[in-house]
Write an enzyme that holds these catalytic residues in place. Structure first.
Site, PDB file in Angstrom:
ATOM      1  CG  ASP A  38     -29.233 -26.236  33.583  1.00  0.00           C
ATOM      2  OD1 ASP A  38     -28.083 -25.897  33.203  1.00  0.00           O
ATOM      3  OD2 ASP A  38     -30.265 -26.093  32.911  1.00  0.00           O
ATOM      4  CD  GLU A 118     -17.252  -8.004  14.439  1.00  0.00           C
ATOM      5  OE1 GLU A 118     -18.189  -7.400  14.989  1.00  0.00           O
ATOM      6  OE2 GLU A 118     -16.084  -7.598  14.412  1.00  0.00           O
ATOM      7  CE  LYS A 120     -26.360  -3.272  12.105  1.00  0.00           C
ATOM      8  NZ  LYS A 120     -27.677  -3.234  12.731  1.00  0.00           N
ATOM      9  CG  ASP A 122     -32.596  -6.479  14.979  1.00  0.00           C
ATOM     10  OD1 ASP A 122     -32.121  -5.366  15.272  1.00  0.00           O
ATOM     11  OD2 ASP A 122     -33.653  -6.637  14.355  1.00  0.00           O
ATOM     12  CE1 TYR A 228     -23.804  -9.489  18.840  1.00  0.00           C
ATOM     13  CE2 TYR A 228     -21.654  -9.993  17.909  1.00  0.00           C
ATOM     14  CZ  TYR A 228     -22.886  -9.414  17.796  1.00  0.00           C
ATOM     15  OH  TYR A 228     -23.213  -8.766  16.651  1.00  0.00           O
ATOM     16  CE  LYS A 295     -17.475  -4.035  13.938  1.00  0.00           C
ATOM     17  NZ  LYS A 295     -17.573  -4.651  15.261  1.00  0.00           N
ATOM     18  CE  LYS A 319     -29.977  -3.487   8.596  1.00  0.00           C
ATOM     19  NZ  LYS A 319     -30.334  -2.133   8.954  1.00  0.00           N
ATOM     20  CB  CYS A 413     -67.085 -26.930  10.553  1.00  0.00           C
ATOM     21  SG  CYS A 413     -65.756 -27.657   9.594  1.00  0.00           S
ATOM     22  CB  CYS A 416     -68.213 -30.987   7.915  1.00  0.00           C
ATOM     23  SG  CYS A 416     -68.165 -30.534   9.651  1.00  0.00           S
ATOM     24  CB  CYS A 431     -65.133 -28.659  13.585  1.00  0.00           C
ATOM     25  SG  CYS A 431     -66.174 -29.783  12.639  1.00  0.00           S
ATOM     26  CB  CYS A 437     -65.427 -32.727   9.892  1.00  0.00           C
ATOM     27  SG  CYS A 437     -64.517 -31.289   9.313  1.00  0.00           S
TER      28      CYS A 437
END
Ligand code: IVH
Length: 785
Positions: A38, A118, A120, A122, A228, A295, A319, A413, A416, A431, A437
Site C-alpha cells: 500500500d 456465478e 449473485k 447484492d 465484478y 446462464k 435465490k 443492574c 446484582c 454496572c 455482581c
C-alpha cells in the site's frame, strides 16, 4: 525524481507510473494477487500527482490520480441503453430449477446443457462503455431502458479499469456488472458512523447504491466499493467468443474483475450442486450474495431461447433464503460484561433468517436504540449476514403501538441490583457492582481461565455458569480450592436442577474423567508468569501488552500490587487512564484478598526479577509530581519543588508560603495547597514518597553506579531465542549491569546469538567478539540473578 524535468522526460515518467499503478490495480482487483505494498502504491501515486501538477498538459481523465473524485455535479444526466439491461427470473426451489432446465432441454433438444454459474452479488447493476479501449461513460441500470450517468463516480472505483489491458479489443464495448460494498468495508463504515454519531447503512446493498448516487464523486471515492463483470452489452466491430464463459475469460484478460466463484456445470444436477456448494460457502465469503445465477453457456442456444417480457429464458437467479426478516421485539435484556459494561440485547420472537433461527440481536448501545427508536413490542427488520451477529436494521413504524413508551436504560443492574452509571464518554453504561455482581464475576472467571491468560483447558462457559450459580466459585481464587467431590456434586446438582436423567454407571465414569481432566488443567495453570497473571486479573484497560510491559518493568507481583498509581506512568505507553485503573484495582481490598488467596493456594509466578534499571532513569520526586497530575504543577514547578524539598515528606509538612519561597508563582502554590488539603491526595503523595524510596533500594542502579556482574559491559542480542524473548533477555541483562546495544563493535563484550542469527553474528566472529548461545545465556542468568 523531481517534477523538474523536460516535457519529454515528464511524459515518459508519467506513462511509466500510470502503467505501474494500473498494473497494481489489476493484480489487486482482478488477479487477487497484490504485489505492491500500500505504501509503495501511495508513493508512486504522489509522484504522479506532482508530475501532473507541474505539467498540466499531462493530465488525463483516465489517470490513476483521478480516482479521488472530480468536483460535484448538479444532477445526473440520462443515458439510454442501446441494448436493454434485463432482469432475471427467480427460482426459489429445486423444482423451479429443474423446470427451467427442462424447458431448455426440450426446446434445444440437448441432453445436459452446459451453464455458466456465478454468484449473485447484492449490489447495483451498472453498464460501462469503452471506446478505443478507454472508459468513456458509466450508467446505472435505471428501468432497464434508461439509466443515470454516474461516470464521474465510477471513475473512483479502483476495480473498474479506465483503460483496457492488452490489445485487439472492440472499438466499442459495453461491459455490465455489479458494483458492491465488501462486508469488511461495510462493517468498518458502520462502526465509524456509530462512533461519530452518523447514520448507519442498513446493508451493503444500500451502501453501494447510496455511494454511487452521490452528487459529489469525492464522497464516492472514500467509500470502498468493488466491482465484478458478468455480461456485455453493445459490442461493435468485434466478434465475441461463442460462449458466455469464454467471454468472461476474455473480459478478465482485458482487465475486468470476474468472480473467482464462477464456473461451468452441466444439467440440473450440476446447477443444484453449485447452489449447495455456494450456500455452504455463503457465510465465509467477503461479500453478501443473495443467490446464484445460471446462464446457458452457449450463445447460439441463448439466441434460440430468447426472452419473455424483460427476462431471458436462458438465465435464472436461484435465490438463497433472505438475510432480512421481520419479527417482533419482545424485550430488551441487559448483558453485563467483564468490566461491567451494560449492553442492550434484543429478545426477538424466534424467526428464520438465512437458514438459522434467530432469537437475539445486538443493539450495540443505548445510543443505537435511540437512533433506531426501537420500542418493546415493535415489529422490526432483523438482518443476519455472514458470521456477523444478527442486527436490528430498522423498525416498521406502521405496526407500532401508539402508546409504546421510549426505551430507557434501567437504573440498576438486573443481575446484582447495583446502580448502572453512564461513563463520561456518554456512550458506555456500566454496572457499578464490580465483583459483587455475579455477571461480572462469571466474565472475570471466563477471562481468567482463557487461553492467553491462565490457560485452563476444559473450563467451558457451561461449567463456569454452573460452578458460579451453585456457589462453588465466588472468585477466581476458588478455582484452586476445587476438589473432585465438589465437581461431581456440582454436576449432580446441575443435572437435578435441569431434570436430566440420573447417570448410568458408565456415564458416571465419563463424568469422573472430565472432572479429573479439569482438575489437572487447573493444577497445571498454577505455574505461570507475571505477565499472564496480571493479564488474567482482568483489570480494566490492561490488555496483554500492558501486562507484559508491567512485568518487564517491575518484575515482581509484590511490587506491582502495592504501587500507588502515578508510578505506573513510568512505564512507556502507560498513561494516566491505565495507571489510574491499575491503582483503582489494587486499592480494592477485595481484589487484594483474591490475590492473597491465589498465592496461598499455590499459584506460582516463576519469572520474578528485579525492576529494570531503566526504571531508575525517570524515578525522582520531580517526575512523579508531574505524574500525579496536580493542577498547575508543570515540569518546571515540579523541578522547583523537588529541589527545594528533596522528598515527599518534607513537601507534605511544608506550609503554603514555602512553595512560594521554592519559586512557585502564587496560583501554582495555591493550587498545590488546595490539592494537598484533600486527604486522599495527601495520602497519595505519602505513598508515592514511600514507593520512591523502596524502588530506589530495589532497582539495580544504572551503569555508572552499578555493581552487577556485567557492570560496564556491552552485550548485543541477535537471532531468535526460544526460552525467552529478546525484550526479556535485554531487561535481565540490564538488571545485571549490562548495556544492551543494537550493533556489534570492537567494544562489544559478547553477542548472544539465537537461532538464524545473521550479519551481527558474522560481524562478531570477524572482530573476534565472544559469542554466547542461548544455553550459555540461561546458565549465566540462573547463576547471577
Ligand atoms: S446477469 C440478462 N449475473 O441481478 C442477465 N446479474 O435480477 C442480466 N446480478 O440486475 C443480469 N449478479 O444487478 C447477472 N452474476 C450475475 C449477477 C447479476 C448480480 C444482479 C444484477 C441484475 C439482477 C437481475
Amino acid at each position: 525524481m523531481t517534477p523538474n524535468k523536460t516535457a519529454d522526460q515528464a511524459a515518459q515518467r508519467a506513462a511509466a507510473l500510470r502503467a505501474q499503478l494500473e498494473d497494481a490495480n489489476y493484480r489487486y482487483y482482478v488477479l487477487d494477487d497484490p504485489t505492491l505494498a500500500d505504501a509503495d502504491y501511495d508513493r508512486l501515486l504522489r509522484e504522479l500527482e506532482a508530475l501532473e501538477a507541474a505539467h498540466p498538459e499531462l493530465a488525463s481523465v483516465d489517470s490513476p490520480t483521478q480516482r479521488v473524485g472530480s468536483s460535484p455535479s448538479g444532477q445526473f444526466d440520462e443515458v439510454r441503453h442501446a441494448v436493454p439491461m434485463l432482469s432475471l427470473g427467480n427460482a426459489f426451489s429445486d423444482e423451479e430449477v429443474a423446470d427451467f432446465v427442462r424447458k431448455i432441454v426440450e426446446r434445444l433438444d440437448v441432453e445436459a446443457p452446459e451453464f455458466s454459474v456465478e454468484p449473485k452479488l447484492d449490489g447495483l447493476a451498472i453498464s460501462l462503455r469503452y471506446e478505443g479501449g478507454h472508459f468513456v461513460q458509466g450508467a446505472t441500470r435505471g428501468d432497464g431502458a434508461t439509466g443515470e450517468d454516474v461516470t464521474a463516480n465510477l471513475r473512483t472505483v479502483k476495480a473498474i479499469p479506465m483503460k483496457l489491458r492488452g490489445e485487439g479489443w472492440p472499438p466499442v464495448l459495453e461491459v455490465r456488472g455489479e458494483v458492491y460494498m465488501p462486508l469488511a468495508a461495510f462493517k468498518a463504515y458502520n462502526e465509524k458512523a456509530l462512533r461519530d454519531g452518523g447514520k448507519v447503512l442498513a446493508n451493503p446493498r444500500n451502501g453501494a447504491a447510496g455511494s454511487l448516487r452521490q452528487l459529489d464523486p469525492r464522497i464516492t471515492a472514500q467509500r470502498p466499493l468493488a466491482f465484478y463483470a458478468y455480461a456485455v452489452g453493445v459490442v461493435e466491430g468485434y466478434e465475441l467468443p461463442p460462449s458466455h464463459s469464454a467471454t468472461l475469460q476474455q473480459l478478465r484478460e482485458w482487465g475486468f474483475p470476474v468472480s473467482a466463484e464462477s464456473g461451468v456445470v452441466a444439467g440440473t444436477e450440476g446447477l443444484l450442486g453449485y447452489y449447495r456448494q455456494m450456500g455452504a460457502k455463503r457465510d465465509a465469503l467477503p461479500f453478501d450474495i443473495d443467490g446464484v445465477v445460471y446462464k446457458l453457456d452457449d450463445y447460439a442456444g441463448q439466441r434460440e431461447m430468447g426472452f419473455v417480457s424483460r427476462a431471458p429464458r436462458w438465465a435464472i437467479a436461484h435465490k438463497f433464503p433472505a438475510q432480512e426478516q421481520s419479527t417482533v421485539l419482545e424485550g430488551i435484556d441487559i448483558q453485563i460484561g467483564r468490566t461491567g459494561a451494560a449492553t442492550p440485547v434484543a429478545r426477538l420472537r424466534p424467526v428464520q433468517v438465512a437458514g438459522v433461527v434467530v432469537t437475539n440481536a445486538t443493539l450495540h448501545n443505548a445510543d443505537q436504540i435511540a437512533r433506531l427508536d426501537v420500542r418493546i413490542g415493535d415489529t422490526v427488520i432483523v438482518r443476519r449476514a455472514g458470521d456477523v451477529i444478527p442486527e436490528i436494521v430498522r423498525v416498521v413504524p406502521e405496526y407500532r403501538d401508539p402508546h409504546a413508551p421510549e426505551w430507557r436504560m434501567p437504573e440498576v443492574c438486573p443481575v446484582c441490583g447495583s446502580e448502572i452509571v453512564r461513563e463520561e464518554d456518554g456512550v458506555v453504561w456500566r454496572c457499578s457492582g464490580e465483583l459483587t455482581c455475579a455477571a461480572q464475576r462469571k466474565e472475570a472467571i471466563r477471562h481468567f481461565a482463557s487461553r492467553r491468560a491462565m490457560d485452563i483447558e476444559g473450563l467451558g462457559d457451561r461449567y463456569i455458569e454452573d460452578l458460579s450459580d451453585l456457589g462453588y466459585l465466588q472468585s477466581v481464587a476458588d478455582l484452586y480450592k476445587l476438589e473432585l467431590a465438589d465437581l461431581l456434586e456440582m454436576k449432580r446438582r446441575a443435572d437435578e436442577r435441569d431434570g436430566t436423567t440420573p447417570e448410568t454407571v458408565k456415564a458416571g465414569k465419563v463424568a469422573t474423567k472430565w472432572a479429573d481432566n479439569l482438575l489437572e488443567a487447573i493444577d497445571h495453570s498454577r505455574n505461570t508468569t507475571l505477565e499472564r497473571f496480571l493479564f488474567a486479573l482482568g483489570i480494566q484497560h490492561v490488555g496483554e501488552s500492558t501486562a507484559k510491559a508491567l512485568a518487564l518493568w517491575f518484575g515482581e507481583l509484590e511490587l506491582v500490587r502495592r504501587l500507588p498509581w502515578p508510578l505506573f506512568k513510568r512505564v512507556p505507553d502507560i498513561g494516566g487512564e491505565v495507571a489510574r485503573s491499575l491503582g483503582h484495582f489494587f486499592d480494592q481490598p477485595g481484589n487484594q484478598q483474591v490475590i492473597d488467596d491465589l498465592l496461598q493456594r499455590e499459584v506460582k509466578i516463576g519469572d520474578a526479577h528485579p525492576p529494570t534499571p531503566k526504571l531508575r532513569e525517570g524515578l525522582n520526586l520531580a517526575t512523579l509530581l508531574v505524574d500525579m497530575e496536580i493542577p498547575k504543577v508543570t515540569k518546571i514547578r515540579a523541578d522547583q519543588l523537588a529541589t527545594a524539598f528533596g522528598d515527599a515528606h518534607k513537601l507534605l509538612d511544608a506550609p503554603e508560603h514555602a512553595y512560594i519561597t521554592a519559586g512557585l508563582p502564587a496560583d501554582s502554590a495555591q493550587a498545590l495547597a488546595s490539592w494537598l488539603s484533600v486527604d486522599e491526595n495527601a495520602q497519595l503523595l505519602t505513598r508515592v514518597g514511600e514507593a520512591l524510596a523502596q524502588l530506589d533500594a530495589l532497582t539495580p542502579a544504572a551503569s555508572a553506579t552499578a555493581s552487577g556482574p556485567l557492570d560496564g559491559q556491552t552485550a548485543v542480542l541477535t537471532g531468535t531465542l526460544t526460552a525467552l524473548t529478546r525484550d526479556e533477555a535485554k531487561v535481565r541483562l540490564e538488571a545485571l549491569g549490562a548495556k544492551v546495544a543494537g550493533s556489534v563493535s570492537k567494544k562489544t563484550a559478547f553477542v548472544v546469538a539465537g537461532e538464524a542469527a545473521g550479519s551481527k553474528l558474522d560481524k562478531a566472529q570477524e572482530l573476534g567478539v565472544e559469542v554466547w548461545d542461548e544455553a550459555r545465556l540461561l546458565a549465566f542468568l540462573a547463576e547471577n540473578e
